[in-house]
Enzyme design. Structure first.
Site, short mmCIF file in Angstrom:
data_model
loop_
_atom_site.label_atom_id
_atom_site.label_comp_id
_atom_site.label_asym_id
_atom_site.label_seq_id
_atom_site.Cartn_x
_atom_site.Cartn_y
_atom_site.Cartn_z
N LEU A 106 3.43 0.54 2.10
CA LEU A 106 3.93 1.71 1.38
C LEU A 106 3.18 2.99 1.73
O LEU A 106 1.97 3.00 1.86
CB LEU A 106 3.78 1.46 -0.12
CG LEU A 106 4.28 2.62 -0.98
CD1 LEU A 106 5.79 2.62 -1.06
CD2 LEU A 106 3.69 2.57 -2.37
N ARG A 152 13.85 2.62 -11.58
CA ARG A 152 12.60 3.09 -12.18
C ARG A 152 12.16 4.40 -11.55
O ARG A 152 12.25 4.57 -10.34
CB ARG A 152 11.50 2.05 -11.98
CG ARG A 152 10.12 2.54 -12.37
CD ARG A 152 9.08 1.45 -12.29
NE ARG A 152 8.68 1.13 -10.94
CZ ARG A 152 7.69 1.74 -10.25
NH1 ARG A 152 7.02 2.74 -10.80
NH2 ARG A 152 7.38 1.35 -9.04
N PHE A 172 6.40 14.15 -8.93
CA PHE A 172 6.89 12.85 -8.46
C PHE A 172 8.41 12.82 -8.59
O PHE A 172 8.98 13.57 -9.38
CB PHE A 172 6.27 11.72 -9.30
CG PHE A 172 5.47 10.73 -8.48
CD1 PHE A 172 4.21 11.06 -8.01
CD2 PHE A 172 5.99 9.48 -8.18
CE1 PHE A 172 3.47 10.16 -7.26
CE2 PHE A 172 5.26 8.57 -7.43
CZ PHE A 172 4.00 8.91 -6.96
N ARG A 205 14.31 7.49 -6.43
CA ARG A 205 14.20 6.62 -5.25
C ARG A 205 15.52 6.00 -4.80
O ARG A 205 15.77 5.88 -3.60
CB ARG A 205 13.21 5.51 -5.55
CG ARG A 205 11.83 6.05 -5.65
CD ARG A 205 10.85 5.02 -6.10
NE ARG A 205 9.55 5.64 -6.19
CZ ARG A 205 8.47 5.05 -6.66
NH1 ARG A 205 8.55 3.80 -7.10
NH2 ARG A 205 7.33 5.68 -6.70
N GLN A 207 14.48 -2.05 -6.66
CA GLN A 207 14.25 -0.73 -6.10
C GLN A 207 13.78 -0.79 -4.65
O GLN A 207 12.84 -1.52 -4.33
CB GLN A 207 13.17 -0.04 -6.93
CG GLN A 207 12.81 1.33 -6.40
CD GLN A 207 12.08 2.13 -7.45
OE1 GLN A 207 10.89 1.97 -7.64
NE2 GLN A 207 12.81 2.99 -8.14
C1 LIG Z 1 2.20 -0.73 -2.85
C2 LIG Z 1 2.60 -0.41 -4.26
C3 LIG Z 1 2.32 0.86 -4.79
C4 LIG Z 1 2.68 1.15 -6.11
N1 LIG Z 1 2.40 2.40 -6.62
C5 LIG Z 1 2.69 2.68 -7.92
C6 LIG Z 1 2.33 3.92 -8.52
O1 LIG Z 1 1.70 4.77 -7.90
N2 LIG Z 1 2.67 4.14 -9.80
C7 LIG Z 1 3.34 3.23 -10.55
O2 LIG Z 1 3.61 3.48 -11.72
N3 LIG Z 1 3.69 2.02 -10.00
C8 LIG Z 1 3.37 1.73 -8.72
N4 LIG Z 1 3.72 0.50 -8.19
C9 LIG Z 1 4.28 -0.52 -9.08
C10 LIG Z 1 3.15 -1.12 -9.91
O3 LIG Z 1 1.95 -1.05 -9.22
C11 LIG Z 1 3.42 -2.58 -10.27
O4 LIG Z 1 4.70 -2.69 -10.84
C12 LIG Z 1 2.39 -3.07 -11.27
O5 LIG Z 1 1.08 -2.81 -10.81
C13 LIG Z 1 2.53 -4.55 -11.60
O6 LIG Z 1 1.49 -4.87 -12.50
P1 LIG Z 1 1.51 -6.25 -13.30
O7 LIG Z 1 0.36 -6.20 -14.26
O8 LIG Z 1 2.85 -6.48 -13.86
O9 LIG Z 1 1.28 -7.35 -12.19
P2 LIG Z 1 0.32 -7.46 -10.90
O10 LIG Z 1 -0.64 -6.35 -10.78
O11 LIG Z 1 1.21 -7.75 -9.76
O12 LIG Z 1 -0.54 -8.75 -11.25
C14 LIG Z 1 0.06 -10.03 -11.36
C15 LIG Z 1 -1.02 -11.00 -11.76
O13 LIG Z 1 -0.43 -12.26 -12.05
C16 LIG Z 1 -1.16 -13.28 -11.41
N5 LIG Z 1 -0.26 -14.41 -11.22
C17 LIG Z 1 0.98 -14.41 -10.68
N6 LIG Z 1 1.49 -15.64 -10.71
C18 LIG Z 1 0.56 -16.43 -11.28
C19 LIG Z 1 0.48 -17.81 -11.58
N7 LIG Z 1 1.47 -18.66 -11.31
N8 LIG Z 1 -0.64 -18.29 -12.16
C20 LIG Z 1 -1.69 -17.47 -12.42
N9 LIG Z 1 -1.66 -16.16 -12.16
C21 LIG Z 1 -0.55 -15.65 -11.60
C22 LIG Z 1 -1.68 -12.65 -10.15
O14 LIG Z 1 -2.78 -13.37 -9.65
C23 LIG Z 1 -2.07 -11.27 -10.68
O15 LIG Z 1 -3.33 -11.32 -11.29
C24 LIG Z 1 3.35 0.19 -6.89
C25 LIG Z 1 3.61 -1.07 -6.36
C26 LIG Z 1 3.26 -1.36 -5.05
C27 LIG Z 1 3.60 -2.72 -4.51
#
Ligand SMILES: Cc1cc2nc3c(=O)[nH]c(=O)nc-3n(C[C@H](O)[C@H](O)[C@H](O)COP(=O)(O)OP(=O)(O)OC[C@H]3O[C@@H](n4cnc5c(N)ncnc54)[C@H](O)[C@@H]3O)c2cc1C
Length: 602
Positions: free
Chosen positions: A260, A406, A127, A294, A248
């Site tokens: 993506l 990142r 990666f 990136r 990013q």
């Molecule tokens: C398309 C894509 C591919 C990616 N691929 C990778 C990868 O291969 N490897 C890697 O390391 N990273 C990757 N990333 C980055 C990584 O996936 C994200 O940074 C990470 O999954 C975010 O996780 P999280 O738990 O912070 O939030 P999220 O998974 O975004 O979850 C947020 C949660 O908060 C809840 N929420 C938000 N606001 C509220 C509210 N007001 N009230 C109640 N609930 C709320 C939502 O409903 C959800 O359940 C990728 C990102 C994207 C967009």
């Protein structure tokens, strides 16, 4: 809301030991620790847990397992510090890289269906920016389940939470933090979308895990729900946001669609080409080529387009070529990428290259925390004083392991490491024995006022029109290449839009599943995140990582435009008065030797 009766008579109340806002990877990793320890935990989510954005993660989770090439946590630590352009805190980075193998094996034991090597070990792919022997050659560090790693991980964590009897509040939107007179957080207010009712959820500890705010930009790989709610909640409650200028751009969003294509494509051998068919990354990054970090690859693509070597009739995109990988490898390792190519670009990636452009992907900044996930803010001379009752993990937080840029795979890792660390820290604080702190009488007033403002509106602009203007302005003024003038104009524009947010019109006043009401409430969070970003960016007068400003270019005195004498520091943005403060970067790791700043080359 003057003269309103106290909260108890207007709004329903419930009590938990811990309320977690967000059911993505980070929220569910934390809730699992807590539910297993017997604490009462409520996890709120705007959508069903397994639809959180973590489900969209494709490429992998970084951990120096060394299954397929020589590796150890020192190399991972070095790459992450360098990738961060030295803005990452080295104590937090060491903690994350050392914990990585543990949390990945733990996930394996939870039932995560990783791809396997012939000897049964977890499959790992190369990666961007991940190397062996301190930058010498690419390493295979990304633990992957085909190109659906986040999907597999989120479902695994959800199933474990069901087993541990975590309480999920699905389609509940948290609106505001409740702080008492001492400043401790004692709960949240939330909108139950099904009924349109407001509730108070009282808690001994609140943990924010609301994910990123990628929807403040027009072209984004992020889900529509990624509106930065946790950041908006923190900002409105007087808590600073850290390093919000660093966003990013992912090099390979499908041109025009934003969807993506994982860096795992290049990990498997895909190549970026310009209109001459040239593999131009060889010129810019002789060692890492297409797998440079990136921020760097995105700028090189932009440069190729600017110099007239973009592809297509308008010469405005680059192509990603996977045709040499063979259909068998593509269908085994990148099956979703094949589908995305077909559905979003009408391209068969086994036969022809696919058009891509740098697309907004991830926020490096967020709510400041320490390595236990506790939210911190300056107080009485301590830049990292703990705010009672509040934790933050995942993309909404800034611990800071990603600094100014990142590395791919380090986010899924950070969810697991800090989700678990926060859970462990809360369990160790013996919450069960403590009583709940009293709720202030005005606990729900701020949220009631926000709801009342929408209910009272009789005319004006719709939320989506204002939100689209925020996105357009951010795309235009805070893109891959920034200039001081663009940023300064952006501040003025976003301030103007912020005034319009105050008088948004809600046409449909109905209560049951009123998505227009939800969208209007989300705009309050979008504008906080956009303002934090543009104000912080306009103030940082250097180029570093993802924040590259034309005016601060490469000079012998400041290679790559980075100015460590003045700017090796974290930004803290306060919503009230749009005030900025700064705090030092932690250059001292826990046990490792510090890696002193040097020029980034690949
Ligand atoms: C398309 C894509 C591919 C990616 N691929 C990778 C990868 O291969 N490897 C890697 O390391 N990273 C990757 N990333 C980055 C990584 O996936 C994200 O940074 C990470 O999954 C975010 O996780 P999280 O738990 O912070 O939030 P999220 O998974 O975004 O979850 C947020 C949660 O908060 C809840 N929420 C938000 N606001 C509220 C509210 N007001 N009230 C109640 N609930 C709320 C939502 O409903 C959800 O359940 C990728 C990102 C994207 C967009």
């Amino acid at each position: 809301m003057q003269g309103q009766p106290a909260v108890s008579s207007t709004v329903s109340k419930r009590r938990f030991d811990v309320v977690i806002v967000g059911a993505g990877g980070s929220g569910m990793r934390a809730s699992l620790q807590l539910a297993r320890a017997g604490l009462s935990v409520a996890v709120l989510s705007k959508v069903f847990p397994t639809r959180s954005h973590t489900v969209a993660a494709q490429g992998g989770i970084g951990a120096s397992l060394g299954n397929m090439s020589e590796d150890n946590w020192h190399y991972h630590f070095y790459d992450t510090v360098k990738g961060s352009d030295w803005l990452g805190d080295q104590d937090a980075i060491e903690f994350m890289c050392r914990e990585a193998p543990k949390v990945v094996y733990e996930l394996e034991h939870f039932g995560m269906p990783f791809d396997r090597n012939p000897d049964g070990t977890i499959y790992q792919r190369p990666f961007g920016g991940h190397t062996a022997n301190y930058g010498e050659k690419p390493v295979q560090r990304a633990c992957a389940a085909a190109d659906r790693t986040g999907h597999a991980m989120l479902h695994t964590l959800y199933q474990q939470n069901v087993k541990a009897r975590t309480n999920f509040f699905v389609e509940w939107m948290a609106l505001d933090l409740i702080r008492d007179a001492e400043g401790s957080v004692v709960g949240v207010t939330a909108l139950e979308m099904e009924t349109g009712e407001l509730h108070v959820l009282q808690a001994k500890t609140v943990l924010l895990a609301t994910g990123g705010a990628g929807r403040i930009f027009a072209a984004s790989t992020n889900a529509f729900i990624n509106t930065g709610d946790g950041l908006g909640m923190a900002a409105r409650a007087g808590i600073p946001l850290e390093d919000m200028e660093f966003w990013q751009f992912h090099p390979t969003g499908v041109a025009g669609a934003g969807v993506l294509l994982t860096e795992g494509c290049r990990g498997e051998g895909a190549i970026l080409r310009n209109s001459n068919g040239e593999r131009f990354m060889e010129r810019y990054a002789p060692t890492l080529k297409d797998l440079a970090p990136r921020d760097f690859v995105s700028r090189c693509m932009d440069q190729e387009i600017k110099e007239g070597r973009g592809c297509g009739p308008n010469k405005d995109y680059i192509v990603l070529d996977m045709t040499h990988l063979g259909a068998e490898t593509i269908m085994k390792r990148l099956p979703s990428v094949f589908e995305i190519g077909h559905n979003f670009a009408n391209v068969d990636i086994t036969r022809e290259p696919i058009p891509v452009v740098p697309t907004i992907h991830y926020q490096m900044g967020g709510i400041p925390t320490n390595i236990h996930g506790q939210v911190v803010a300056p107080k009485d001379g301590d830049p990292n004083a703990v705010i009672g009752g509040l934790y933050a993990v995942g993309e909404c937080s800034c611990v800071s392991v990603h600094g100014a840029n990142r590395l791919g795979t380090n986010s899924l890792l950070d969810l697991l490491v800090f989700g678990k660390a926060a859970g462990d820290h809360i369990v160790a604080s013996n919450l069960k024995a403590e009583p709940h702190k009293a709720l202030p009488a005005n606990a729900a007033d701020a949220s009631l006022a926000r709801m009342a403002r929408l209910d009272a509106s009789t005319g004006g602009e719709y939320a989506q029109d204002v939100a689209n203007d925020i996105r357009k302005a951010m795309q235009m003024h805070a893109g891959v290449f920034r200039t001081q003038a663009l940023l300064d104009e952006g501040v003025v524009k976003i301030r103007e839009i912020a005034e319009r947010v105050k008088s948004i019109h809600l046409g449909d006043k109905s209560k049951v599943f009123n998505t227009a009401r939800v969208e209007a409430l989300e705009v309050d969070n979008l504008i906080e995140c956009a303002m934090a970003t543009i104000v912080s960016a306009a103030a940082r007068r250097e180029s570093r990582g993802a924040h590259t400003v034309d005016d601060y270019a490469d000079t012998p005195e400041h290679p790559n435009g980075r100015n460590d004498e003045e700017w090796l520091k974290h930004t803290l943005y306060y919503s009230q008065g749009q005030r900025l403060e700064y705090k030092p970067v932690q250059l001292k790791p826990l046990t490792a030797e510090s890696i002193p700043p040097k020029v980034r080359t690949f």
